[in-house]
Scaffold this motif. Structure first.
Motif, PDB file in Angstrom:
ATOM      1  N   GLU A 128       0.843  -1.189   0.000  1.00  0.00           N
ATOM      2  CA  GLU A 128       0.000   0.000   0.000  1.00  0.00           C
ATOM      3  C   GLU A 128       0.886   1.250   0.000  1.00  0.00           C
ATOM      4  OE1 GLU A 128      -2.966  -0.127   3.121  1.00  0.00           O
ATOM      5  OE2 GLU A 128      -3.545   1.947   2.632  1.00  0.00           O
ATOM      6  N   ALA A 129       1.941   1.211   0.804  1.00  0.00           N
ATOM      7  CA  ALA A 129       2.888   2.330   0.833  1.00  0.00           C
ATOM      8  C   ALA A 129       3.495   2.559  -0.545  1.00  0.00           C
ATOM      9  CB  ALA A 129       3.990   2.047   1.857  1.00  0.00           C
ATOM     10  N   LEU A 130       3.712   1.473  -1.290  1.00  0.00           N
ATOM     11  CA  LEU A 130       4.272   1.593  -2.637  1.00  0.00           C
ATOM     12  C   LEU A 130       3.312   2.368  -3.546  1.00  0.00           C
ATOM     13  CD1 LEU A 130       6.301   0.914  -4.876  1.00  0.00           C
ATOM     14  CD2 LEU A 130       5.157  -1.301  -5.139  1.00  0.00           C
ATOM     15  N   VAL A 131       2.056   1.979  -3.520  1.00  0.00           N
ATOM     16  CA  VAL A 131       1.061   2.662  -4.353  1.00  0.00           C
ATOM     17  C   VAL A 131       1.005   4.152  -3.988  1.00  0.00           C
ATOM     18  CG1 VAL A 131      -1.387   2.773  -4.977  1.00  0.00           C
ATOM     19  CG2 VAL A 131      -0.277   0.549  -4.618  1.00  0.00           C
ATOM     20  N   ALA A 160       3.082  -5.536 -10.709  1.00  0.00           N
ATOM     21  CA  ALA A 160       2.763  -5.037 -12.053  1.00  0.00           C
ATOM     22  C   ALA A 160       1.256  -4.837 -12.193  1.00  0.00           C
ATOM     23  CB  ALA A 160       3.285  -6.011 -13.107  1.00  0.00           C
ATOM     24  N   ASP A 161       0.477  -5.822 -11.685  1.00  0.00           N
ATOM     25  CA  ASP A 161      -0.992  -5.704 -11.717  1.00  0.00           C
ATOM     26  C   ASP A 161      -1.462  -4.521 -10.869  1.00  0.00           C
ATOM     27  OD1 ASP A 161      -1.089  -7.889 -13.322  1.00  0.00           O
ATOM     28  OD2 ASP A 161      -1.699  -9.298 -11.744  1.00  0.00           O
ATOM     29  N   LEU A 162      -0.857  -4.419  -9.710  1.00  0.00           N
ATOM     30  CA  LEU A 162      -1.257  -3.404  -8.735  1.00  0.00           C
ATOM     31  C   LEU A 162      -1.046  -1.991  -9.284  1.00  0.00           C
ATOM     32  CD1 LEU A 162      -2.096  -3.312  -5.663  1.00  0.00           C
ATOM     33  CD2 LEU A 162       0.330  -2.951  -5.167  1.00  0.00           C
ATOM     34  N   LEU A 163       0.054  -1.804 -10.036  1.00  0.00           N
ATOM     35  CA  LEU A 163       0.407  -0.462 -10.501  1.00  0.00           C
ATOM     36  C   LEU A 163      -0.115  -0.169 -11.908  1.00  0.00           C
ATOM     37  CD1 LEU A 163       4.068  -0.105  -9.179  1.00  0.00           C
ATOM     38  CD2 LEU A 163       1.952   0.801  -8.171  1.00  0.00           C
ATOM     39  N   ARG A 164      -0.713  -1.165 -12.544  1.00  0.00           N
ATOM     40  CA  ARG A 164      -1.173  -0.961 -13.915  1.00  0.00           C
ATOM     41  C   ARG A 164      -2.061   0.290 -14.056  1.00  0.00           C
ATOM     42  NH1 ARG A 164      -1.980  -6.172 -15.692  1.00  0.00           N
ATOM     43  NH2 ARG A 164       0.272  -6.129 -15.972  1.00  0.00           N
TER      44      ARG A 164
END
Lengths: 202, 202
Positions: A128-131, A160-164
């Motif tokens: 979550e912190a990454l997003v 990769a899916d999360l940041l798409r």
């Protein structure tokens, strides 16, 4: 009669063997030293460990180690490329990247990798912190510097899916031959990947 | 700016690196674990170490480890060959010999080897005790199972001279090819010695 070390020593060797990177022989050698070491040195080592455990925290942003009363050198260096974010599994990986000299951007330590067998889920990692950071830093490229084993691959796909939705570039480290190694030093999978990822010369 | 671990961690890694058998990479890996380990496990490890240091003493005869309230299994086993005495450098070497299954006699741990550079003289080793044991045990053969490096050789020569008046057999381990290794796995000196000590087949 099978001769072995006295129980007190066997217990010590067993615990040392459980430490990472210590095989049976190293654990035995370490045990011999620890038994013969002067009390002062044992005390010094244990104090240094306690001191480090007390002082060291993870930077709330990148996750690299900092002393609790200081700010993160990496996150607060304006000369670093602010739009590139390199995602690594562990804090130690940050230094590995730094020593390679190949990267000048910011880091994001996940704190592990997805591993269903060890019950490591996305919630256990700093996803979550990454997003949030990608959004706040206006990141243009996220470089996934994760291990090339199954868990590393799974973690990379998940991110990769999360940041798409963010619509930014997501890249990963090249796989291939290690520097300075001949064909006899790499396993078949590495060779396969090295061939698969071959590049034109000149 | 050169990025490195915070000072508290660098101190810990430096002390871990000073332990035997731990290179820079192992020390770093161990540091990461120690920092992340639960307090209980750290305490358990340190208690096991303190316990072992308290309980373990060297057998007054052979010098192998025993718990202070017990007798030496090796010295008090009547089935062992009482007239053969195997001289080793360290207590751990006793177990190496035992694991090989090749020796059924008694042991004598020197506690090191002669090394002028490190100020290790005969007085620092259990040389006098060796002479006394050879006499008291009516030893017929002393087997020198010492390292084949310079200090090991020097120590072997010294003992051979020391025991010459006793008029007993003094032998040393054969030198040659390690089991299972091809010519490409041994250094030139080993090969030289293996050739020099070659034996007739059949």
């Amino acid at each position: 009669m099978r001769i072995d070390y006295p129980p007190a020593i066997q217990r010590l060797v067993a615990q040392l063997k459980a430490l990472p990177g210590l095989g049976p022989r190293s654990a035995e050698r370490l045990m011999l030293w620890l038994l013969q070491m002067r009390d002062e040195r044992i005390t010094a080592l244990s104090n240094t460990l306690l001191d480090a455990r007390e002082r060291i925290v993870a930077c709330a942003d990148c996750g690299f180690f900092i002393e609790s009363d200081s700010t993160c050198q990496l996150c607060h260096d304006p000369r670093r490329q602010q739009r590139q974010l390199c995602v690594v599994e562990q804090a130690a990986d940050v230094l590995r990247m730094e020593r390679s000299g190949a990267f000048q951007g910011l880091y994001h330590v996940l704190g592990g990798r997805l591993s269903p067998l060890d019950n490591v889920t996305p919630e256990d990692l700093r996803m979550e912190a990454l997003v949030n950071r990608v959004r706040d830093l206006h990141t243009e490229e996220v470089i996934l510097a994760l291990g090339s084993d199954v868990e590393g691959e799974a973690t990379a796909s998940y991110i990769a899916d999360l940041l798409r939705p963010a619509g930014i570039a997501i890249t990963r480290l090249a796989q291939g031959m290690p520097a300075g190694g001949g064909l006899d030093h790499v396993d078949e999978l590495t060779l396969y990947q090295a061939l698969h990822g071959r590049r034109k010369m000149g």
